[in-house]
Design a protein around this motif. Structure first.
Motif, PDB file in Angstrom:
ATOM      1  N   GLY A 108     -24.598  26.020 -66.398  1.00  0.00           N
ATOM      2  CA  GLY A 108     -23.595  26.651 -65.746  1.00  0.00           C
ATOM      3  C   GLY A 108     -23.327  27.806 -66.730  1.00  0.00           C
ATOM      4  N   ALA A 109     -22.844  27.593 -68.021  1.00  0.00           N
ATOM      5  CA  ALA A 109     -22.498  28.535 -69.098  1.00  0.00           C
ATOM      6  C   ALA A 109     -23.623  29.520 -69.358  1.00  0.00           C
ATOM      7  N   MET A 110     -24.762  29.157 -69.495  1.00  0.00           N
ATOM      8  CA  MET A 110     -25.880  30.036 -69.608  1.00  0.00           C
ATOM      9  C   MET A 110     -26.240  30.835 -68.591  1.00  0.00           C
ATOM     10  N   PHE A 111     -25.989  30.184 -67.440  1.00  0.00           N
ATOM     11  CA  PHE A 111     -26.213  31.296 -66.191  1.00  0.00           C
ATOM     12  C   PHE A 111     -25.090  32.209 -65.990  1.00  0.00           C
ATOM     13  N   MET A 112     -23.907  31.941 -66.418  1.00  0.00           N
ATOM     14  CA  MET A 112     -22.701  32.731 -66.298  1.00  0.00           C
ATOM     15  C   MET A 112     -23.008  33.986 -67.353  1.00  0.00           C
ATOM     16  N   MET A 113     -23.320  33.524 -68.421  1.00  0.00           N
ATOM     17  CA  MET A 113     -23.582  34.572 -69.603  1.00  0.00           C
ATOM     18  C   MET A 113     -24.664  35.451 -69.241  1.00  0.00           C
ATOM     19  N   TRP A 114     -25.775  35.166 -68.580  1.00  0.00           N
ATOM     20  CA  TRP A 114     -26.864  35.895 -68.004  1.00  0.00           C
ATOM     21  C   TRP A 114     -26.285  36.804 -66.891  1.00  0.00           C
ATOM     22  N   ILE A 115     -25.287  36.168 -66.038  1.00  0.00           N
ATOM     23  CA  ILE A 115     -25.010  37.155 -65.049  1.00  0.00           C
ATOM     24  C   ILE A 115     -23.857  38.348 -65.807  1.00  0.00           C
ATOM     25  N   GLY A 116     -23.093  37.659 -66.566  1.00  0.00           N
ATOM     26  CA  GLY A 116     -22.238  38.619 -67.316  1.00  0.00           C
ATOM     27  C   GLY A 116     -22.851  39.914 -68.115  1.00  0.00           C
ATOM     28  N   ARG A 117     -24.111  39.542 -68.680  1.00  0.00           N
ATOM     29  CA  ARG A 117     -25.081  40.547 -69.314  1.00  0.00           C
ATOM     30  C   ARG A 117     -25.319  41.619 -68.175  1.00  0.00           C
ATOM     31  N   GLY A 118     -25.829  41.058 -67.114  1.00  0.00           N
ATOM     32  CA  GLY A 118     -26.397  41.922 -66.045  1.00  0.00           C
ATOM     33  C   GLY A 118     -25.283  42.925 -65.257  1.00  0.00           C
ATOM     34  N   LEU A 119     -24.332  42.241 -65.350  1.00  0.00           N
ATOM     35  CA  LEU A 119     -23.040  42.949 -64.623  1.00  0.00           C
ATOM     36  C   LEU A 119     -22.545  44.217 -65.809  1.00  0.00           C
ATOM     37  N   GLU A 120     -22.450  43.904 -66.788  1.00  0.00           N
ATOM     38  CA  GLU A 120     -22.172  44.559 -67.921  1.00  0.00           C
ATOM     39  C   GLU A 120     -23.038  45.836 -68.151  1.00  0.00           C
ATOM     40  N   SER A 121     -24.459  45.664 -67.734  1.00  0.00           N
ATOM     41  CA  SER A 121     -25.458  46.583 -68.044  1.00  0.00           C
ATOM     42  C   SER A 121     -25.229  47.730 -66.746  1.00  0.00           C
ATOM     43  N   ALA A 122     -24.770  47.096 -65.704  1.00  0.00           N
ATOM     44  CA  ALA A 122     -24.751  48.062 -64.444  1.00  0.00           C
ATOM     45  C   ALA A 122     -23.367  48.529 -64.259  1.00  0.00           C
ATOM     46  N   TRP A 123     -22.226  47.908 -64.752  1.00  0.00           N
ATOM     47  CA  TRP A 123     -20.866  48.631 -64.629  1.00  0.00           C
ATOM     48  C   TRP A 123     -20.399  49.122 -65.928  1.00  0.00           C
ATOM     49  N   GLY A 124     -20.732  48.156 -67.012  1.00  0.00           N
ATOM     50  CA  GLY A 124     -19.894  48.656 -68.238  1.00  0.00           C
ATOM     51  C   GLY A 124     -18.914  47.677 -68.535  1.00  0.00           C
ATOM     52  N   ALA A 125     -18.600  47.537 -69.765  1.00  0.00           N
ATOM     53  CA  ALA A 125     -17.519  46.578 -70.173  1.00  0.00           C
ATOM     54  C   ALA A 125     -16.177  46.721 -69.442  1.00  0.00           C
ATOM     55  N   PHE A 126     -15.739  47.967 -69.088  1.00  0.00           N
ATOM     56  CA  PHE A 126     -14.376  48.211 -68.544  1.00  0.00           C
ATOM     57  C   PHE A 126     -14.403  47.686 -67.215  1.00  0.00           C
TER      58      PHE A 126
END
Length: 262
Positions: A82-100
Motif C-alpha cells: 500500500g505504501a509503495m502504491f501510494m508513493m507511485w500515485i503521489g509521484r503521478g499526481l505531482e507530475s500532473a498537478w505540481g506540488a502545490f
C-alpha cells in the motif's frame, strides 16, 4: 481553476514536494513502531496519534496531522504494498498537478475530516485519504495500467471502480457512514466535480446539435433534381447533370444530348 492558479502564484513556494510519499513513509514508520511495542503500548501509541476531538480541544493540536500517519492496514506485506502504491500515485499526481495542488488536495481532505470529527464526531479514517488520491489518479490517468501479482494488467479506472464499489458495499451495510464517507471524499468532488459537470453539459450540447442536424436532414430517398423527359433523378445516376429549360422544367445531360444530337 483561476483561484487555485492565483493561490499557487502567491504561496506555491511553501508547498512540500513529495507530500504523499512523506505520508506513506510515516505510515510505515508508525507500523514499525506498533510492531515492536507491546499490545498495550501500541494501543496507547495509536490513541496518542488519532484525531480525538476531546483531546484536541484540550490543546493536543498535533492530532490534526498525526492521524494521517496511522496506516490503514497493519499487515506488514499489505502495508508495504500500500505504501509503495501510494508513493507511485503521489509521484503521478505531482507530475500532473505540481506540488502545490497536491498539498492543497491533501490539506483539503484533512480539513474536511477534521470538521466532521469535531462537529459530528465522525471517524477520520486515513484509508479515505488513500482512496481520494486513488480516485484523483484514476481520473487523470484512467488507462494507466498496474500489474496485479506482477502478471495481470489492470487499468486504473477499474481499480478505482472496484475501490468505490467496496466502499459503497460498506455504506449499504451501515447507512450511518454515508455522510462521513461523502465528507471524506469532499476534496475529490471539489477538484473534479466542476469539470465533470461542464463535460456532461458539453456532451449534452453536442448531442442536441447532432439531433437537430439529423432531424434537419431530408428523408432517405428525397431527390432535388428530376429529368422531365426520362424521369431520372440524381439518385439514379450521380453522374447526371441537370439543366433548367425555359419552361422551368429540368432536363438531364443525357436527354439534352439526345435532343441536340450531341
Amino acid at each position: 481553476m483561476p483561484i487555485i492558479s492565483k493561490l499557487e502564484s502567491k504561496f506555491g513556494r511553501f508547498a512540500i514536494p513529495g507530500l504523499v510519499q512523506i505520508i506513506a513513509g510515516f505510515q510505515l514508520l508508525v507500523l514499525f513502531m506498533v510492531m515492536v511495542m507491546s499490545p498495550e503500548g501500541a494501543a496507547a501509541y495509536l490513541q496518542f496519534l488519532e484525531l480525538n476531538p476531546n483531546r484536541l480541544m484540550h490543546g493536543e493540536v498535533w492530532r490534526l496531522f498525526t492521524h494521517v500517519f496511522i496506516p490503514g492496514n497493519f499487515s506488514l506485506i499489505w502495508a508495504l504494498i500500500g505504501a509503495m502504491f501510494m508513493m507511485w500515485i503521489g509521484r503521478g499526481l505531482e507530475s500532473a498537478w505540481g506540488a502545490f495542488r497536491v498539498n492543497l488536495y491533501v490539506l483539503g481532505w484533512m480539513f474536511a475530516v477534521t470538521v466532521g470529527a469535531l462537529v459530528f464526531h465522525w471517524p477520520a479514517s486515513g484509508m479515505f485519504l488513500f482512496q481520494t488520491l486513488l480516485f484523483a489518479f484514476a481520473t487523470l490517468f484512467p488507462n494507466e495500467e498496474i500489474y496485479i501479482y506482477f502478471i495481470l494488467p489492470v487499468k486504473m479506472k477499474w481499480v478505482a471502480a472496484l475501490s468505490a464499489g467496496m466502499t459503497a458495499f460498506i455504506v449499504i451495510g451501515n447507512p450511518a457512514l454515508l455522510l462521513p464517507v461523502l465528507l471524506a471524499h469532499l476534496n475529490f468532488f471539489v477538484a473534479f466535480g466542476p469539470g465533470f459537470i461542464s463535460e456532461r453539459a458539453r456532451m449534452a450540447q453536442v448531442a442536441s446539435r447532432r439531433g437537430k442536424f439529423e432531424s434537419a436532414k431530408p428523408p432517405e430517398g428525397t431527390f432535388f433534381h428530376q429529368c422531365s423527359v426520362c424521369k431520372k433523378t440524381e439518385l439514379d445516376d450521380a453522374q447526371l447533370d441537370f439543366r433548367v429549360l425555359d419552361s422551368g422544367d429540368e432536363i438531364c445531360s443525357v436527354c439534352r444530348a439526345k435532343q441536340t444530337g450531341g
